[in-house]
Write an enzyme that holds these catalytic residues in place. Structure first.
Site, PDB file in Angstrom:
ATOM      1  N   SER A  20      15.363  14.528   2.626  1.00 27.83           N
ATOM      2  CA  SER A  20      16.362  13.593   3.117  1.00 27.83           C
ATOM      3  C   SER A  20      15.708  12.391   3.791  1.00 27.83           C
ATOM      4  O   SER A  20      14.742  12.527   4.533  1.00 27.83           O
ATOM      5  CB  SER A  20      17.271  14.297   4.131  1.00 27.83           C
ATOM      6  N   ARG A  30       0.830  -1.209   0.000  1.00 29.93           N
ATOM      7  CA  ARG A  30       0.000   0.000   0.000  1.00 29.93           C
ATOM      8  C   ARG A  30       0.862   1.256   0.000  1.00 29.93           C
ATOM      9  O   ARG A  30       0.528   2.245  -0.646  1.00 29.93           O
ATOM     10  CB  ARG A  30      -0.967   0.022   1.181  1.00 29.93           C
ATOM     11  N   GLU A  58       2.016   1.540  -3.462  1.00 28.44           N
ATOM     12  CA  GLU A  58       0.890   2.031  -4.260  1.00 28.44           C
ATOM     13  C   GLU A  58       0.665   3.533  -4.046  1.00 28.44           C
ATOM     14  O   GLU A  58       0.425   4.281  -5.000  1.00 28.44           O
ATOM     15  CB  GLU A  58      -0.376   1.260  -3.881  1.00 28.44           C
TER      16      GLU A  58
END
Length: 145
Positions: free
Chosen positions: A112, A86, A89
């Protein structure tokens, strides 16, 4: 497959009935950072490694395995674990929009992952509890020369 040291750490933590929050209190470092050490995505100092190992009842002779610079990342494949996928995604869908918004606000550069913190909070909601992930990284502009 998890590294052998990760398996040992997780088994000892479970045997002791400890959470990463418990380890945060024992070690004096954030729970996410401690989990990153467990999964060999971060390296501990000798003192931090000894505190972690002592807290979960493992011998401090394992400290060198926690102080080595780790090989970081999930590897070149798409993650198959549903929770990790997820996040993958989310970056596929929102990565470019997020990059555009960051560039509008800060200019040409990156966030960073070294000077970085990550917190996970639980937000109770009558429609279903929510996971709140807070990432804070130093902005690093690209140099011109």
């Amino acid at each position: 497959m998890l590294p052998e040291i990760t398996q040992k750490l997780l088994a000892a933590k479970q045997e002791k009935g400890m959470s990463f929050v418990d380890l945060e209190k024992a070690v004096g470092r954030d729970e996410v950072w401690i989990a990153a050490v467990f999964y060999r995505q971060a390296s501990a100092s000798q003192a931090e490694a000894e505190k972690i190992l002592s807290a979960i009842g493992l011998p401090t002779t394992l400290a060198p395995e926690l102080t080595e610079c780790p090989l970081k990342g999930l590897g070149p494949v798409v993650p198959t674990d549903p929770l990790i996928y997820r996040f993958y995604e989310i970056m596929q869908v929102y990565g470019m929009p997020l990059k555009s918004v960051i560039h509008e606000k800060f200019g040409d550069g990156i966030m960073s992952a070294i000077d970085f913190t990550l917190d996970v909070e639980k937000e109770e909601d009558p429609k279903g509890d929510r996971v709140k992930v807070i990432m804070s990284g130093k902005f690093l502009p690209y140099k011109k020369w």
